[in-house]
Design a protein around this motif. Structure first.
Motif, short mmCIF file in Angstrom:
data_model
loop_
_atom_site.label_atom_id
_atom_site.label_comp_id
_atom_site.label_asym_id
_atom_site.label_seq_id
_atom_site.Cartn_x
_atom_site.Cartn_y
_atom_site.Cartn_z
N GLN A 260 82.99 -1.61 25.49
CA GLN A 260 83.37 -0.82 26.38
C GLN A 260 82.60 0.67 26.11
O GLN A 260 82.51 1.49 27.03
N VAL A 261 82.28 0.98 24.95
CA VAL A 261 81.49 2.25 24.61
C VAL A 261 80.17 2.45 25.36
O VAL A 261 79.88 3.30 26.15
N LEU A 262 79.48 1.27 25.47
CA LEU A 262 78.25 1.16 25.99
C LEU A 262 78.21 1.39 27.39
O LEU A 262 77.74 2.09 28.17
N ALA A 263 79.32 0.72 28.00
CA ALA A 263 79.60 0.72 29.49
C ALA A 263 79.97 2.10 29.81
O ALA A 263 79.51 2.66 30.90
N ASP A 264 80.86 2.95 28.93
CA ASP A 264 81.38 4.28 29.48
C ASP A 264 79.93 5.20 29.46
O ASP A 264 79.99 6.11 30.23
N LEU A 265 79.21 4.97 28.47
CA LEU A 265 77.89 5.81 28.38
C LEU A 265 77.05 5.51 29.53
O LEU A 265 76.76 6.52 30.41
N LEU A 266 76.75 4.46 30.03
CA LEU A 266 76.05 3.89 31.24
C LEU A 266 76.66 4.30 32.35
O LEU A 266 75.66 4.99 33.49
N ASN A 267 77.89 4.24 32.37
CA ASN A 267 78.57 4.59 33.86
C ASN A 267 79.12 5.94 33.77
O ASN A 267 79.67 6.41 35.02
N GLY A 268 78.81 6.99 32.89
CA GLY A 268 79.14 8.24 32.89
C GLY A 268 80.60 8.53 32.80
O GLY A 268 81.32 9.43 33.24
N GLU A 269 81.20 7.61 32.01
CA GLU A 269 82.70 7.66 31.89
C GLU A 269 83.37 7.85 30.83
O GLU A 269 84.48 7.53 30.36
N VAL A 270 82.71 8.52 29.83
CA VAL A 270 82.92 8.75 28.49
C VAL A 270 84.40 9.33 28.35
O VAL A 270 85.42 9.25 27.53
N ASP A 271 84.33 10.22 29.18
CA ASP A 271 85.54 11.31 29.26
C ASP A 271 87.06 10.72 29.86
O ASP A 271 88.10 11.25 29.44
N SER A 272 86.86 9.61 30.18
CA SER A 272 87.94 8.61 30.33
C SER A 272 88.72 8.33 29.28
O SER A 272 90.07 8.02 29.16
N HIS A 273 87.97 8.24 28.20
CA HIS A 273 88.72 7.91 26.84
C HIS A 273 88.37 9.00 25.81
O HIS A 273 89.24 8.96 24.94
N LEU A 274 87.46 9.89 25.96
CA LEU A 274 87.26 11.24 25.09
C LEU A 274 87.12 12.27 26.05
O LEU A 274 86.25 12.87 26.32
#
Length: 617
Positions: A260-274
């Motif tokens: 999920q961390v990798l997916a968020d990084l690739l999808n530009g969605e890190v801020d959805s959890h951080l």
């Protein structure tokens, strides 16, 4: 990904490959391969002998590969593997055999063939089962203490030091690779991928033309999906693990997969959890496309049966063999296997035979010390024709294994629904009025002493006031003994989950492990504390059972068993914790019942002299 490095690696592994073979091995076009070969020759990374068609690495090629040498591997093996019950009740999933070879051993051997011998296995569930691998293969074991309630994000966090500054494979113990896909040199981080035709619920990969991962989505159609081993280069880990550490320390990520961390990084969605954190660089990872029938992630026993026919009828599992014998069917006809919620005392799973559903119960760790299975069987034999319990197909008084019918559409009672509770108390009353008899009693004094002995003083370290509370419980036991109240067959474990409302409206009381002759009010007391009732609800429950206001003696006995029951099950939970099973705040809640209801007894004039020879203690 360094394509020149990848070209040098392929030459290192096979110096007589044609350019067409090199292109296929590198998953690039023939034209691109021809260009790379020319570039490598110009840079003197390797030479070509047109006489025998062989390539030879030169110093430049050797130097180039040096930075890509594999350092280590980490194998994740901490999880339970619930979809493989009952096999995983006895054996971790990674230690299951496929064609006579344990899955994790096959991977270790393949790693060794590639020169990777620094291998760390992250363990948790049944961790001791992996110990032999230290001597057999020279591996290291790393324990993840959070394996039982968190997902692979946490497991990878626990192993993070194994990746920093190193080229490291990340593997799952339960994968099976037909051919060895590991190498001495890797030239860029990658995630193994297979092509899923049609709809899939797997994690689907989006890539650039050069195979760089650009996005991930859960579910898709006709897609390349995340499947199998992963390679973390030094450069990838340097960027990835700071983000993973942030996730680990953020509430709400406990059940996440590390992907999920990798997916968020690739999808530009890190801020959805951080929230508010956008500064993390995206580490490069490439797709590593694998051919059909190369990588296997068995989802359940049914899939393993299809792959390895030995599992059709010879799983070498005690529970499966027992079901086969009891129901007179080959193991192949035991289908629809599902892990049920693991109870505090037992493990159980659901299965079907010829369309009919059953539950197989397996005693939990340490249970043989806590429960007399011969006595439990005697109770089931005594009540089997009375219409108040589940239909037991098989019960072994020696091992504690039990097979019973599963009631499709049944539900547990709701302790906050007083109509439910009233019906449950009526069933308990029916039991108490049945005049059924067994030749043993439930002695709460003896059980307290027994659990205390099992805890070996640990309980005194947990609770600062334990000696004082223990003295108070002894006072209550003495007063109850002086009352010399009559005993009837009692259930003892009258938790709401043990009352089943059937679709036809009937009601059953299941799981009679602790039952025996005792004061009937103990069942009402146990129901109260299992339901975490407050004072108002405690009073309401006893009136539902009695259909009237309790006498002072009845209320005293009721309160005393609430206190003693809280103390007893607190000790029980302390012991279970010592053998690796945790139940959250259960110990504290039970201990509070012991203290609070003792105080209610000694501070109320209503109980003056009851069971105490006229003197209040």
């Amino acid at each position: 990904m360094d394509r020149l490095g990848l070209l040098c690696r392929n030459i290192y592994e096979n110096n007589k490959m044609t350019q067409r073979e090199l292109a296929a091995a590198m998953d690039i076009s023939l034209g691109t391969c021809n260009h790379l070969v020319k570039e490598g020759l110009d840079q003197e990374l390797f030479s070509f002998d047109p006489v025998d068609g062989s390539y030879s690495l030169l110093k430049g090629g050797v130097d180039l590969l040096r930075n890509y040498r594999m350092d280590s591997a980490v194998i994740l093996a901490a999880g339970f593997g619930s979809r493989f019950v009952p096999l995983t009740f006895e054996t971790p999933k990674g230690l299951l055999e496929v064609y006579g070879e344990r899955m994790i051993e096959r991977q270790i051997k393949q790693l060794h063939e590639a020169g990777v011998t620094d291998i760390t296995i992250v363990v948790g569930y049944l961790k001791e089962k992996f110990e032999y691998l230290i001597d057999k293969f020279g591996v290291k074991l790393l324990y993840n203490p959070e394996y039982h309630n968190k997902n692979t994000l946490t497991t990878l966090y626990r192993a993070r030091e194994c990746f920093i500054g190193r080229n490291t494979y990340l593997l799952s113990s339960d994968n099976w690779m037909r051919n060895n896909m590991y190498h001495t040199y890797e030239c860029g981080a990658w995630y193994s991928s297979v092509y899923m035709k049609g709809e899939t619920s797997e994690w689907c990969l989006e890539t650039s033309k050069k195979g760089l991962l650009t996005g991930v989505k859960v579910g898709g159609e006709d897609s390349w999906v995340m499947y199998g081993p992963v390679f973390f280069s030094k450069e990838f880990s340097e960027k990835f693990f700071p983000v993973l550490e942030e996730y680990y320390h953020t509430p709400g990520t406990e059940q996440m997969y590390w992907e999920q961390v990798l997916a968020d990084l690739l999808n530009g969605e890190v801020d959805s959890h951080l929230p508010g954190k956008h500064h993390f660089p995206v580490p490069e990872m490439y797709i590593n496309r694998q051919p059909d029938n190369q990588v296997y992630e068995f989802e359940n026993l049914e899939e393993l049966r299809l792959f390895d026919e030995r599992y059709q009828n010879h799983s070498d599992n005690i529970a499966m063999e027992l079901i086969s014998e009891v129901l007179q069917v080959p193991e192949s006809e035991i289908t629809g296997i599902k892990c049920l919620k693991t109870g505090m005392t037992n493990k159980s799973f659901l299965f079907k035979v010829h369309g009919k559903s059953y539950i197989c119960r397996i005693p939990g760790p340490g249970t043989e010390l806590l429960i007399n299975r011969k006595q439990e069987k005697a109770v089931y034999d005594a009540i089997k024709d009375y219409g108040i319990t589940e239909h037991v197909v098989y019960m072994n008084g020696e091992t504690g294994y039990k097979i019973s019918e599963y009631y499709e559409g049944a539900r547990n009672s709701d302790p906050r629904d007083w109509d439910d509770v009233a019906r449950c108390m009526a069933l308990v009353e029916k039991l108490h009025d049945s005049k059924l008899h067994v030749d043993y009693s439930f002695d709460i004094r003896e059980r307290i002493g027994f659990y205390e002995a099992l805890c070996r003083g640990y309980e005194k370290k947990l609770f600062e006031d334990y000696p004082e509370v223990k003295s108070h419980m002894t006072t209550l036991l003495d007063r109850l003994d002086r009352l010399n109240r009559p005993k009837v067959l009692s259930h003892i474990d009258s938790v709401c989950d043990n009352f089943l409302f059937l679709p036809d409206g009937d009601l059953r009381l299941i799981d009679w492990e602790y039952s025996g002759m005792c004061d009937p009010l103990i069942d009402v007391s146990m129901c109260a504390i299992y339901s975490y009732y407050n004072d108002f609800e405690v009073e309401k429950l006893i009136k539902l059972y009695l259909h009237r206001e309790p006498t002072s003696e009845e209320r005293f006995v009721y309160y005393a068993y609430i206190a003693l029951g809280g103390f007893l099950w607190c000790l029980w939970a302390v012991y279970k914790s010592s053998v690796g099973e945790e139940f959250g705040d259960y110990t504290i809640v039970m201990y509070r019942y012991a203290k609070r209801f003792y105080k209610k007894i000694i501070t109320s004039p209503e109980f003056l002299g009851i069971g105490d020879g006229g003197t209040l203690r």
